[in-house]
Design an enzyme around this catalytic site. Structure first.
Site, mmCIF file in Angstrom:
data_model
loop_
_atom_site.group_PDB
_atom_site.id
_atom_site.type_symbol
_atom_site.label_atom_id
_atom_site.label_comp_id
_atom_site.label_asym_id
_atom_site.label_seq_id
_atom_site.Cartn_x
_atom_site.Cartn_y
_atom_site.Cartn_z
ATOM 1 N N SER A 95 9.135 -10.103 19.453
ATOM 2 C CA SER A 95 7.403 -10.669 19.106
ATOM 3 C C SER A 95 6.266 -8.811 19.385
ATOM 4 O O SER A 95 7.037 -8.295 20.430
ATOM 5 C CB SER A 95 7.137 -11.553 19.642
ATOM 6 O OG SER A 95 5.146 -11.512 20.228
ATOM 7 N N GLU A 129 -1.512 -7.492 16.736
ATOM 8 C CA GLU A 129 -2.565 -8.652 16.461
ATOM 9 C C GLU A 129 -3.286 -8.746 17.498
ATOM 10 O O GLU A 129 -4.537 -8.701 17.377
ATOM 11 C CB GLU A 129 -2.361 -9.723 15.611
ATOM 12 C CG GLU A 129 -1.863 -9.501 14.052
ATOM 13 C CD GLU A 129 -3.236 -9.066 12.955
ATOM 14 O OE1 GLU A 129 -4.310 -8.766 13.651
ATOM 15 O OE2 GLU A 129 -3.225 -9.182 11.929
ATOM 16 N N ASN A 135 3.318 -8.333 20.184
ATOM 17 C CA ASN A 135 2.731 -8.898 20.675
ATOM 18 C C ASN A 135 3.412 -8.980 22.658
ATOM 19 O O ASN A 135 2.550 -8.403 23.709
ATOM 20 C CB ASN A 135 2.284 -9.873 20.812
ATOM 21 C CG ASN A 135 1.021 -10.179 19.845
ATOM 22 O OD1 ASN A 135 -0.427 -9.619 19.532
ATOM 23 N ND2 ASN A 135 1.611 -10.905 18.396
ATOM 24 N N THR A 172 6.789 -16.691 20.367
ATOM 25 C CA THR A 172 6.490 -15.405 20.599
ATOM 26 C C THR A 172 6.237 -15.029 21.811
ATOM 27 O O THR A 172 5.761 -13.831 22.312
ATOM 28 C CB THR A 172 4.897 -15.682 19.961
ATOM 29 O OG1 THR A 172 4.077 -15.854 20.577
ATOM 30 C CG2 THR A 172 4.918 -14.734 18.280
ATOM 31 N N LYS A 179 -2.704 -17.686 21.082
ATOM 32 C CA LYS A 179 -1.153 -17.553 21.309
ATOM 33 C C LYS A 179 -0.570 -16.090 20.783
ATOM 34 O O LYS A 179 0.404 -15.537 21.766
ATOM 35 C CB LYS A 179 0.641 -18.379 19.935
ATOM 36 C CG LYS A 179 0.271 -17.417 18.905
ATOM 37 C CD LYS A 179 1.580 -16.776 18.353
ATOM 38 C CE LYS A 179 1.262 -15.805 17.376
ATOM 39 N NZ LYS A 179 2.172 -15.310 16.679
ATOM 40 N N ASP A 206 4.705 -22.000 18.192
ATOM 41 C CA ASP A 206 4.644 -20.216 18.217
ATOM 42 C C ASP A 206 4.457 -19.342 19.409
ATOM 43 O O ASP A 206 4.745 -18.547 19.512
ATOM 44 C CB ASP A 206 2.908 -20.209 16.849
ATOM 45 C CG ASP A 206 3.389 -18.464 16.425
ATOM 46 O OD1 ASP A 206 3.976 -18.210 16.606
ATOM 47 O OD2 ASP A 206 2.388 -18.597 15.503
ATOM 48 N N ALA A 227 10.103 -12.195 11.102
ATOM 49 C CA ALA A 227 9.651 -12.065 9.443
ATOM 50 C C ALA A 227 11.588 -11.879 9.733
ATOM 51 O O ALA A 227 12.255 -12.561 8.434
ATOM 52 C CB ALA A 227 9.703 -10.462 9.803
ATOM 53 N N THR A 250 7.469 -17.726 13.601
ATOM 54 C CA THR A 250 7.955 -17.762 12.854
ATOM 55 C C THR A 250 8.608 -15.711 13.171
ATOM 56 O O THR A 250 7.604 -15.495 12.916
ATOM 57 C CB THR A 250 7.906 -17.605 10.971
ATOM 58 O OG1 THR A 250 6.465 -17.255 11.289
ATOM 59 C CG2 THR A 250 7.867 -18.749 10.673
ATOM 60 N N GLY A 296 3.222 -20.845 12.071
ATOM 61 C CA GLY A 296 4.113 -21.534 12.780
ATOM 62 C C GLY A 296 4.851 -20.107 13.586
ATOM 63 O O GLY A 296 5.138 -19.321 13.504
ATOM 64 N N ARG A 318 0.596 -1.063 0.688
ATOM 65 C CA ARG A 318 -0.001 -0.207 -0.009
ATOM 66 C C ARG A 318 1.115 1.656 -0.009
ATOM 67 O O ARG A 318 0.546 2.297 -0.066
ATOM 68 C CB ARG A 318 -0.406 -0.208 1.016
ATOM 69 C CG ARG A 318 -2.090 1.161 1.577
ATOM 70 C CD ARG A 318 -2.433 0.827 2.164
ATOM 71 N NE ARG A 318 -2.806 0.845 3.858
ATOM 72 C CZ ARG A 318 -1.821 1.671 5.020
ATOM 73 N NH1 ARG A 318 -1.835 2.301 4.648
ATOM 74 N NH2 ARG A 318 -1.031 1.376 5.600
#
Length: 326
Positions: free
Chosen positions: A247, A274, A249, A241, A184, A237, A133, A131, A129, A31
């Site tokens: 993470s 999220e 979160n 996290t 999670k 996961d 980034a 991960t 899973g 975007r």
């Protein structure tokens, strides 16, 4: 599966484009014009994934119509925007690999349910899973669940994405893969609170264990399989996290534990935690299903400013003692 399209130019979308580009042509839709320009001119996403050189086989675009020639689409937009993106595209009948982890706020639906409504007839898969980034984009080893409705489509996607450093494991439990990823994120916020409050490693281990029990109860109530929830997209996961400030979160929860207000911590629009959006949706869905999720409820209270960290801890620690399997 010659040409792969990636919808979403954030850190995770860029990392998945990096994986896909190792096997051939990859088109990434973003975007933000600065992301498109940076990838095409400098082969770097300086906004969301700075410092990592990107494969020259990645071509970025700001036009969704350019993805029409792709053989499969990885949908990596945040969960609350997935319906909008899928409803505005004309990319019918393309295999969709859903990579967002969350539940839709207005409907409590999982992403595959949203995709079925907006792209009827398109083969659906879920990639989820443990991960981060930046590690995936840098080529460090990782393994994920690739849950699919059609095994033949799943095998084709798996073979196109698989690398020695990126190993997708096939499953047919789409519900389980999605629930693991959504729950999670909320539990990672709770573990961040434990870290920020200085409650120790024992408390974090206990929270992960009891949080996994909540994930399992909710997952089974929604039709997931226990082995999926205990696999990469669930427990795997969750462990990742709940253990690192990489993470978003966990970092959000750490800030809450240190005394910051949720609104201040969520003000940075460059990243999306999220779990902050999933928590109230999950809490509502759990109540509707008659599933007890006290840790999720506690996170909701903190995010809404209804309770302090001390009040939430007092309520959790005052809960009745019961058998571990309950």
């Amino acid at each position: 599966m010659n040409v792969i399209g990636v919808i979403g130019g954030g850190a995770w979308g860029t990392a998945l484009a990096q994986v896909a580009a190792a096997g051939g042509e990859t088109i990434l839709w973003a975007r933000e014009p600065e992301v498109v320009d940076g990838i095409n001119r400098r082969h770097e996403n300086g906004v969301f994934l700075p410092g990592i050189p990107l494969n020259h086989a990645i071509r970025a675009t700001g036009e969704l119509a350019e993805l029409r020639r792709c053989d499969a689409l990885l949908v990596v937009t945040p969960a609350q925007h997935t319906r909008t993106v899928l409803s505005t595209t004309q990319l019918r009948q393309k295999p969709l690999v859903l990579c967002a982890k969350g539940m839709e706020e207005a409907t409590t639906k999982l992403m595959h349910e949203v995709a079925r409504e907006e792209q009827p007839g398109s083969p659906i898969a879920v990639l989820s899973g443990p991960t981060f980034a930046d590690e995936v984009a840098a080529g460090l080893p990782a393994a994920v669940t690739l849950a699919v409705e059609d095994r033949a489509v799943g095998e084709a996607i798996r073979d196109r994405l698989a690398r020695p450093f990126f190993r997708p494991y096939l499953s047919d439990d789409i519900v389980g893969a999605e629930i693991g990823g959504a729950v999670k994120n909320v539990l990672a916020i709770a573990c961040g609170v434990v870290e920020g409050r200085g409650l120790g490693q024992n408390a974090r281990a206990a929270l992960i264990s009891r949080g996994f029990a909540e994930m399992t109860r909710f997952g089974l109530a929604r039709g997931a399989r226990a082995e999926t929830l205990a696999g990469l997209s669930g427990l795997g996961d969750l462990v990742l996290t709940c253990s690192s400030t990489s993470s978003r979160n966990f970092s959000l929860g750490k800030g809450l534990g240190e005394g910051w207000a949720a609104a201040e911590l969520l003000a940075d629009r460059r990243t999306v935690a999220e779990g902050a959006y999933t928590a109230p949706v999950l809490n509502r869905a759990a109540a509707k299903a008659g599933v007890d999720m006290p840790i999720v409820a506690a996170v909701c209270a903190l995010l809404a400013g209804e309770s302090s960290v001390d009040e939430v801890l007092e309520r959790l620690l005052a809960r009745p003692l019961r058998s571990e399997g309950v």
